[in-house]
Write an enzyme that holds these catalytic residues in place. Structure first.
Site, PDB file in Angstrom:
ATOM      1  N   CYS A  94       0.838  -1.200   0.000  1.00 60.72           N
ATOM      2  CA  CYS A  94       0.000   0.000   0.000  1.00 60.72           C
ATOM      3  C   CYS A  94       0.886   1.267   0.000  1.00 60.72           C
ATOM      4  CB  CYS A  94      -0.943  -0.058   1.194  1.00 60.72           C
ATOM      5  SG  CYS A  94      -2.385   0.993   1.003  1.00 60.72           S
ATOM      6  N   HIS A 202      -3.462  -5.892   1.888  1.00 55.30           N
ATOM      7  CA  HIS A 202      -3.279  -6.099   3.324  1.00 55.30           C
ATOM      8  C   HIS A 202      -3.859  -7.476   3.663  1.00 55.30           C
ATOM      9  CE1 HIS A 202      -2.238  -1.899   3.904  1.00 55.30           C
ATOM     10  NE2 HIS A 202      -3.308  -1.546   3.217  1.00 55.30           N
TER      11      HIS A 202
END
Lengths: 258, 474
Positions: A94, A202
């Site tokens: 991310c 994630h």
């Protein structure tokens, strides 16, 4: 037989980029190495400490301000640069993925110079934030597991507002089946080149995708052979559940009612 | 129709409590809708009615708060319990020095409906001159502005449900702006506290803030009057960097925290916890004796006691003697609280006592692990139940921020809709566990284990919706 029996795994700046459980990536790498009898040390290096030399660096997701700060610190860190030059593996997730690229947006959308370890560029996406389960199939260009085995589907949870465009020097990691990933027309997710991997997943990504964890371990160990198997019964059961949940088109009703 | 929430004896209006036509209608809408929800057993009846009321009268919260003395409680963890304890202290008929407010117990949003719909519902249900309201962290600014509170209690800030709520530093910034607005409204900004006829100090709210949480301090220092309480910090990983300058915060043992770069440091508290005691300047100690378990509830009770003392007698801000009496009285009233919305309470599962515990985020879990460690050997079997519905946060990644390694050596059953996410986390944490498809099966397992080991109890820890769905024994 693996070439090396000692490993150092560093979780980079969990105080800045540790908002989404991404420290789990370092934990997964360390445990999977230890289960195979490798003498492994896991260091969670906060931003005020010196970053140690390592075989694998894990960089997690976080907010805009800390992301800029982390990029500054990493950009000026000779130990990190030296380790990467000598072939350390790097996983960016991310915000950590974006800062590995050539540029990424700050909170106001202005471009900030990234580390340039991946030939990607991130801009603020046009639409709403991408939040939800992400399912992606390994691209033909994805790194191969030892023995020429293709990576199984990647699963995780994305939560970001960026659109990431790949240059010629980076290959997509996967093709999006459900979710947004890099955004844009290509339906791609993540990027990699050399021993640097970036992804929006994630979960943490290495907990949900143990093959990717083993890929990084294989790189760091210099192993051409598949690593010894470990007990992944519960991991595989979890993966099967998540893959099935992502594959069903309608959102789970249970996720909507309180 | 007698208008609930509109004054005693059905009289509309009690000074500034007079509601306009629109608000009066809205209140009737709130009550009718919530009664319908309860009658049809569709829910607890605290949200839908509030939505109806706010749709009719968007300014309803302000209208319902006018003329009442309101206490607000916010923070990532402990707000429901602290609000419950505060309400007990404010509602105790024996509170000496309490104005007439102590006669009618305060209205409170006991079900944890802590957004404006819930506040509107609580304030519409019945009349009371006082209110103790739990507030979701993201709504504190709105509530401060609408209710003009007497007291704002700020407990702690840490990461929570990241796919739903803005990240924690942003929340602290918003709190700070909201409290800065209180300062600019205050008539004597920067002056010594001035107690007015309305029992307001300096014309604004008194903030009761946890001095041990740097993010709370950053927010609270913007307020005109702050009572600092040393309530401890279970989880410091979200306050590693200085919120003022970005430097690193240092925590020398026994010295509180301070920034290595600038002057930002732990304010000296006037009340603090030490073990199971509430301690004041001059080492005045009061044992905190609660029916609720856990060190974190001693901290919650201390925050609530200080808030109650100031709420009932504003002179407590500057007078340690008044504060001491107020805290002691408040703590005595809190002993009646045995559970809070089912949490900390015990239910029977076929002859084995099941203690119900709720943990929603890494800091909450760390506090629960502290609680589990308070019990001596043999370890009590633990059932952990994890869901990932909207109210829980859809992303379970936070499981990797929870130090489940602390459960090594215990016997754990993983359950809930996301039992598999938890099982993998426990696998990597090296915690012995089995997985059960639902809470009933999990309790069956754990109760059997407890009986076999001669342990009289099982601890059940669930996150939000998993906790709410704990079954009763057939």
């Amino acid at each position: 037989m693996t070439a090396r029996l000692r490993l150092t795994v560093v979780t980079v700046f969990p105080d800045l980029l540790g908002t989404y459980g991404d420290r789990g990536n370092g934990m997964v790498l360390a445990r999977r190495a230890a289960w195979r009898g490798i003498d492994v040390s896991l260091v969670e290096a906060v931003s005020t400490d010196r970053l140690p030399a390592a075989d694998i660096y894990c960089i997690g997701g976080g907010e805009d301000g800390p992301q800029v700060r982390a990029a500054e610190l990493l950009g000026g860190d000779d130990t990190f640069a030296g380790a990467v030059r000598q072939g350390a593996a790097v996983l960016g997730v991310c915000a950590g993925y974006q800062l590995l690229g050539r540029s990424f947006p700050d909170a106001g959308g202005a471009p900030i110079r990234g580390l340039g370890l991946l030939d990607v560029e991130t801009v603020k996406g046009a639409g709403s934030r991408a939040v939800g389960e992400l399912l992606a199939e390994a691209s033909p260009t994805a790194p191969m597991l030892p023995g020429g085995v293709r990576l199984p589907p990647l699963t995780g949870f994305e939560n970001h507002a960026g659109t990431t465009m790949l240059g010629r020097g980076a290959a997509p990691l996967a093709r999006v089946v459900r979710g947004r990933g890099n955004g844009g027309a290509g339906r791609s997710e993540g990027a990699w080149s050399g021993r640097v991997v970036g992804t929006y997943l994630h979960g943490p990504v290495l907990a949900r995708n143990p093959h990717l964890a083993d890929l990084l371990l294989g790189w760091a160990l210099g192993s051409e052979e598949p690593l010894a198997t470990v007990d992944d019964v519960e991991v595989e059961a979890w993966r099967a559940e998540r893959l099935a949940a992502s594959a069903s088109r309608r959102p789970a009703w249970s996720s909507l009612v309180r | 129709m007698r208008g609930p929430g509109v004054g005693p004896e059905g009289k509309e209006g009690r000074g500034s409590q007079r509601l306009g036509l629109r608000s009066g209608l809205a209140v009737r809408g709130v009550v009718a809708a919530n009664r319908l929800v309860r009658a049809t057993r569709f829910g607890q009846g605290t949200v839908l009615g509030g939505r109806v009321g706010l749709a009719i009268a968007p300014d309803l919260l302000r209208a319902l708060s006018a003329g009442r003395r309101v206490a607000l409680v916010s923070g990532t963890n402990g707000k429901t319990t602290t609000t419950r304890l505060l309400a007990a202290a404010l509602g105790s008929p024996g509170t000496p020095g309490g104005p007439m407010s102590s006669v009618v117990p305060p209205v409170t949003n006991v079900t944890g409906a802590n957004m404006p719909e819930g506040h509107v519902a609580a304030l519409s249900e019945r009349w009371s001159p006082t209110a103790a309201l739990e507030v979701d962290e993201s709504y504190l600014g709105q509530l401060v502005s609408a209710t003009d509170p007497v007291i704002v209690v700020l407990l702690n800030l840490s990461r929570d449900q990241l796919d739903r709520i803005a990240e924690v530093r942003l929340v602290a910034e918003r709190w700070r702006s909201a409290l800065d607005a209180v300062r600019s409204r205050a008539r004597n900004p920067g002056d010594a506290p001035v107690v007015e006829a309305s029992n307001r100090v300096g014309g604004g709210a008194v903030v009761v803030a946890n001095a041990d949480d740097p993010l709370v301090v950053w927010a609270a220092e913007a307020a005109p009057v702050v009572v600092w309480v040393g309530a401890g910090q279970v989880w410091d990983e979200d306050s590693v960097g200085c919120p003022r300058c970005g430097g690193s915060l240092q925590r020398p043992v026994g010295e509180g925290w301070r920034c290595a770069r600038c002057t930002f440091a732990r304010p000296t508290p006037s009340v603090w916890t030490d073990g199971r005691d509430l301690v004041q300047d001059g080492e005045v100690r009061t044992p905190v004796e609660l029916a609720l378990p856990g060190g974190f509830n001693v901290a919650n009770a201390t925050m609530a006691a200080v808030a109650a003392a100031v709420f009932l007698e504003p002179r407590a801000v500057g007078d340690p003697g008044v504060m001491a009496v107020g805290c002691r009285t408040a703590l005595a009233a809190m002993r009646e609280v045995e559970e809070v919305g089912g949490r900390f309470g015990t239910v029977d599962w076929r002859g084995v006592a099941v203690r119900r515990l709720l943990a929603k985020n890494p800091a909450g879990w760390a506090a629960i692990f502290d609680l589990l460690d308070e019990v001596e050997d043999p370890p009590v079997p633990v059932v952990l139940a994890i869901n990932a519905r909207t109210a829980d946060g859809l992303d379970t990644s936070w499981l990797w921020d929870v130090p489940f390694e602390r459960l090594r050596g215990r016997w754990v059953v993983a359950t809930g809709e996301r039992a598999r996410d938890l099982a993998v986390r426990l696998h990597y944490a090296g915690v012995d566990h089995v997985t059960a498809p639902d809470s009933g099966a999990a309790l069956e397992h754990a109760a059997g284990r407890a009986r076999g080991a001669g342990v009289p109890r099982v601890d059940f820890v669930g996150n939000y919706t998993a906790f709410a769905r704990l079954p009763v024994a057939p």
